[in-house]
Design an enzyme around this catalytic site. Structure first.
Site, short mmCIF file in Angstrom:
data_model
loop_
_atom_site.label_atom_id
_atom_site.label_comp_id
_atom_site.label_asym_id
_atom_site.label_seq_id
_atom_site.Cartn_x
_atom_site.Cartn_y
_atom_site.Cartn_z
N PHE A 151 0.87 -1.19 0.00
CA PHE A 151 0.00 0.00 0.00
C PHE A 151 0.90 1.23 0.00
CE2 PHE A 151 -2.56 3.51 1.27
CZ PHE A 151 -3.79 3.26 0.69
N ASP A 236 9.54 2.97 1.82
CA ASP A 236 8.35 3.75 2.15
C ASP A 236 8.13 3.60 3.65
OD1 ASP A 236 5.87 4.74 2.73
OD2 ASP A 236 4.88 3.92 0.96
N LYS A 265 2.87 11.18 7.08
CA LYS A 265 2.06 10.99 8.29
C LYS A 265 2.61 11.74 9.52
CE LYS A 265 0.04 6.52 6.92
NZ LYS A 265 -1.30 6.86 6.49
N1 PXG Z 1 2.58 4.67 2.02
C1 PXG Z 1 2.17 3.96 3.08
C2 PXG Z 1 3.05 2.88 3.63
C3 PXG Z 1 0.94 4.26 3.69
O1 PXG Z 1 0.54 3.55 4.75
C4 PXG Z 1 0.62 6.00 2.03
C5 PXG Z 1 1.84 5.67 1.50
C6 PXG Z 1 -0.16 7.13 1.42
O2 PXG Z 1 -0.22 8.25 2.28
P1 PXG Z 1 -1.38 9.36 2.10
O3 PXG Z 1 -0.97 10.46 3.00
O4 PXG Z 1 -1.39 9.73 0.68
O5 PXG Z 1 -2.67 8.70 2.55
C7 PXG Z 1 0.15 5.30 3.14
C8 PXG Z 1 -1.20 5.66 3.70
C9 PXG Z 1 -6.49 6.06 3.80
C10 PXG Z 1 -5.42 5.31 4.53
O6 PXG Z 1 -7.49 6.44 4.44
C11 PXG Z 1 -4.08 5.45 4.18
C12 PXG Z 1 -3.13 4.73 4.88
C13 PXG Z 1 -3.49 3.90 5.90
C14 PXG Z 1 -4.83 3.76 6.21
C15 PXG Z 1 -5.80 4.46 5.54
O7 PXG Z 1 -6.31 6.26 2.59
N2 PXG Z 1 -1.79 4.78 4.61
#
Ligand code: PXG
Length: 409
Positions: A151, A236, A265
């Site tokens: 992800f 990542d 984050k």
């Molecule tokens: N890389 C990792 C490992 C992540 O967990 C992202 C990239 C993307 O980050 P942004 O800030 O673009 O969401 C994540 C995001 C959601 C959600 O609601 C996102 C994550 C975890 C749980 C829910 O989209 N991780």
């Protein structure tokens, strides 16, 4: 917790708030039925004054607790000074931010963006351009290797290499140039690398995949393969980094220093979205003015908060709490010994509890935990994910354990 009246008049009930989102919001989420009105440390309060222990921490964006006073102080001061300049000009926060983050990462150069997905996109562009200009890959032939069940965000390019059908269905056509291999399999990586491979993009621990910890030594071996084959190792650490696993970076556990870190984050302290790609001068040096950017990237408000986050991380207080209390948490969770639990895995204060199929969906347990005053969130159907702010105390953890035993036992 006091709600400042300037913020908004709260004249709706929780049910009415939920109804508003149902009616006027796109249905791209399925939230648990709680409307949070305030937060302090590990606790949040709903509109009726019920308190909940937040064991999700906004997917690790709130590693330092809600409304962390040190971060709020910096943000408030910066709010009164200047918040956004664009990159057409310099501001007095971005330079210090870049230097301090580069030093924290033992790197040389930082490229600030806003969301995690933008950070990932930026790393992809960096690796491709490095491939063409430094490695000598023929134009438009660059390949990036990713892992199954990854992800990395939601943009069209990033979902192009997702293996989760729901992330992709209905959103094609997709961006070419990616190959997916199994996570945790170094031989597969070695095999997948060809002359046009520019990078290997990996989460040190897969978060959304279900808190999947790879076999010991995997990251170290994968890193060595990348070095050997002149392929960039991109970590990542958006969810795994900045204290969550008990180290500043999850990669450290395997003694790995990547070519590129992607951070997000918690970098914004749960206050501002800020992400960053952090690397060497050779690698990030591929960008020339106009190649890449963002209106909000490097804004002084986010940079000021992130600088405080970096300063806090340098004390090791949060990492150390995640190590100590994480070990205690795992020990106590395993002692529950419930027949419903298939596996408990994770690291530091990052826990995935995988349930047996016969136990029913994880979401039902998250609902039960909510009724018991605990916020958590399932990932996939079978895994309950727990990731409290790293400021949690042992008493608070015991409070949570009592309720977790009640619901899972
Ligand atoms: N890389 C990792 C490992 C992540 O967990 C992202 C990239 C993307 O980050 P942004 O800030 O673009 O969401 C994540 C995001 C959601 C959600 O609601 C996102 C994550 C975890 C749980 C829910 O989209 N991780």
């Amino acid at each position: 917790m006091t709600i400042q009246s300037e913020v908004q008049p709260v004249d709706l009930s929780g049910a009415e708030h939920i109804e508003l989102v149902e009616r006027y919001g796109a249905h791209n989420y399925h939230p648990l039925p709680i409307v949070i009105a305030s937060g302090e440390g590990v606790w949040v309060e709903d509109l009726d004054g019920n308190r909940y222990l937040d064991m999700l921490a906004a997917y690790s964006a709130v590693n330092f607790g809600h409304c962390n006073p040190d971060l709020v102080a910096v943000a408030s001061e910066q709010l009164r000074r200047v918040t956004l300049t664009s990159r057409a000009f310099h501001n007095d926060q971005i330079g210090p931010f870049c230097r301090e983050l580069a030093q924290l990462c033992r790197m040389e150069v930082v490229l600030p963006m806003n969301t995690g997905a933008e950070g990932v996109e930026t790393a992809i562009k960096t690796a491709r351009k490095w491939g063409y200009t430094v490695k000598g890959v023929p134009a438009d032939q660059a390949k990036i290797i990713c892992c199954r069940d990854n992800f990395h965000g939601r943009t069209t390019t990033v979902i192009s290499f997702s293996t989760d059908s729901q992330c992709r269905d209905g959103f094609g056509p997709f961006t070419p140039g990616f190959e997916v291999i199994p996570f945790g399999d170094v031989a597969a990586l070695e095999q997948a690398i060809d002359d046009n491979t520019v990078a290997f993009l990996v989460e040190p621990i897969q978060g959304e995949g279900g808190i999947i910890v790879p076999p010991a030594g995997y990251l170290r071996d994968a890193r060595a393969v990348c070095k050997d084959r002149n392929v960039l190792f991109i970590a990542d650490e958006i969810q795994s980094g900045l204290g969550r696993t008990g180290r500043t970076f999850a990669c450290e556990e395997d003694g790995v220093h990547p070519d590129i870190f992607i951070l997000g984050k918690a970098l914004g302290g749960g206050i501002m979205p800020i992400s960053a790609v952090v690397s060497t001068r050779e690698i990030l040096g591929v960008f020339k003015p106009g190649d890449h950017g963002s209106t909000f990237g490097g804004n002084p408000l986010a940079c000021a908060v992130a600088r405080k986050v970096i300063e806090m991380l340098k004390t090791d207080t949060f990492q150390s709490n995640a190590r100590t209390l994480g070990a205690y948490f795992f020990e106590q969770l395993r002692a529950i010994g419930s027949k419903r639990i298939k596996e408990i895995r994770g690291r530091g204060l990052w826990v995935g509890i995988e349930l047996h199929e016969s136990a029913g969906p994880a979401r039902d347990y998250c609902q039960q935990l909510l009724l018991n005053g605990i916020l958590s969130k399932e990932t996939h159907d079978r895994v309950i994910r727990l990731a409290p702010p790293l400021t949690i105390t042992r008493d608070e953890l015991d409070w949570a354990l009592e309720r977790l035993k009640r619901v899972l036992g």
